[in-house]
Design an enzyme around this catalytic site. Structure first.
Site, PDB file in Angstrom:
ATOM      1  N   HIS A  23      -7.272  -5.360  -4.629  1.00  0.00           N
ATOM      2  CA  HIS A  23      -5.616  -6.250  -3.863  1.00  0.00           C
ATOM      3  C   HIS A  23      -6.320  -7.302  -3.054  1.00  0.00           C
ATOM      4  CE1 HIS A  23      -3.431  -3.426  -5.928  1.00  0.00           C
ATOM      5  NE2 HIS A  23      -3.785  -2.247  -5.362  1.00  0.00           N
ATOM      6  N   GLN A  42     -10.692   7.011  -8.399  1.00  0.00           N
ATOM      7  CA  GLN A  42      -9.139   7.513  -8.343  1.00  0.00           C
ATOM      8  C   GLN A  42      -8.501   7.543  -9.247  1.00  0.00           C
ATOM      9  OE1 GLN A  42      -8.386   3.214  -6.350  1.00  0.00           O
ATOM     10  NE2 GLN A  42      -7.308   4.068  -5.272  1.00  0.00           N
ATOM     11  N   ASP A  96       0.262   4.257  -6.229  1.00  0.00           N
ATOM     12  CA  ASP A  96       0.410   3.994  -7.917  1.00  0.00           C
ATOM     13  C   ASP A  96       0.435   5.332  -8.850  1.00  0.00           C
ATOM     14  OD1 ASP A  96       0.275   1.261  -8.007  1.00  0.00           O
ATOM     15  OD2 ASP A  96      -2.575   1.334  -7.954  1.00  0.00           O
ATOM     16  N   GLU A  99      -4.445   8.747 -10.624  1.00  0.00           N
ATOM     17  CA  GLU A  99      -2.897   7.918  -9.459  1.00  0.00           C
ATOM     18  C   GLU A  99      -3.057   7.259 -10.353  1.00  0.00           C
ATOM     19  OE1 GLU A  99      -4.476   4.015  -7.585  1.00  0.00           O
ATOM     20  OE2 GLU A  99      -6.219   3.519  -9.077  1.00  0.00           O
TER      21      GLU A  99
END
Length: 252
Positions: free
Chosen positions: A46, A149, A177, A151
């Site tokens: 991000h 991850q 998420d 998510e």
């Protein structure tokens, strides 16, 4: 390659805490390190941080005494290769939703015989002048921290198979998420989302260390009590909390 003290602490059963740095700033990365965090998590998924900015942030994190980690933007072999070549202590890969995707992470992060990462005399290898590359690749396979991850609901349903993938060092539960995947965007503390997090902890049952976010002291205590061993705050949240406290004292 540097000895990965973060990996050593996790292997010894210790809990570690670090901080996301979502902005392209070597100074901010070094400041976070000098404040005493165990790791600086450079967020290239991000925000505007490029690989060139991340390079300087890795150097700054090391100068401040913390282990630099990079959250890469994609689970793509050449993308992971380029970020690892600048010399972080490990990578975090977002949105790993199956065992095949987890295996792809390991293949990209590890050299033969554990993976297919390309070999070159890059910074991670001491530019090829500190030791033979044959020695470096052995060290890199041992020292590089590989984090995937979890998510999404899909990832949770496939978690037993993901756990069986060799080469993964830590699972990081991404609550934002995960909440979105469950139909609760922007509500990571929703009871159903938190119940799903508890389900993940129970499914893992200590087979791998678990990490997650912990933006407040209360969340740090709660996540440690649940069994999470790697906690990540965020520079934005920390700044906002300190600023609000100061402004409130000033009557603002």
């Amino acid at each position: 390659m540097r000895e990965n003290m973060l990996k050593r602490k996790l292997a010894a059963g210790e809990a570690v805490i670090g901080c996301f740095v979502p902005y392209p700033s070597a100074e901010l990365a070094e400041l976070v390190a000098r404040l005493g965090f165990d790791f600086v998590l450079i967020d290239c998924e991000h925000g505007p941080t490029s690989i060139e900015s991340a390079y300087h942030m890795v150097l700054a994190s090391e100068a401040g005494g913390a282990t630099p980690l990079i959250r890469v933007p994609q689970n793509v072999q050449q993308v992971i290769l380029r970020y690892l070549d600048i010399g972080p202590g490990g990578i975090m890969v977002p949105q790993v939703n199956s065992a095949d995707e987890a295996r792809a992470v390991v293949r990209a992060a590890k050299y033969h015989p554990e993976g297919r990462r390309g070999v070159a005399g890059v910074r991670a290898a001491g530019f090829g002048v500190e030791a033979p590359l044959s020695e470096y690749v052995r060290q890199a396979n041992a020292e590089t921290l590989v984090i995937v991850q979890i998510e999404s609901v899909e990832a949770v349903e496939r978690l037993p198979a993901i756990l069986d993938v060799p080469g993964i060092d830590l699972l990081f539960v991404g609550p934002n998420d995960l909440a979105q995947s469950m139909g609760y965007p922007g509500q990571p503390l929703h009871p159903e989302v938190q119940a799903m997090v508890d389900r993940i902890v129970a499914m893992v049952d200590g087979r791998l260390p678990l990490g997650t976010t912990a933006p407040t002291p209360e969340q740090v205590e709660r996540q440690l009590a649940r069994g999470f061993r790697l906690l990540a705050a965020n520079t934005t949240s920390l700044l906002a909390a300190a600023a609000r406290t100061l402004l409130q004292a000033a009557g603002r």
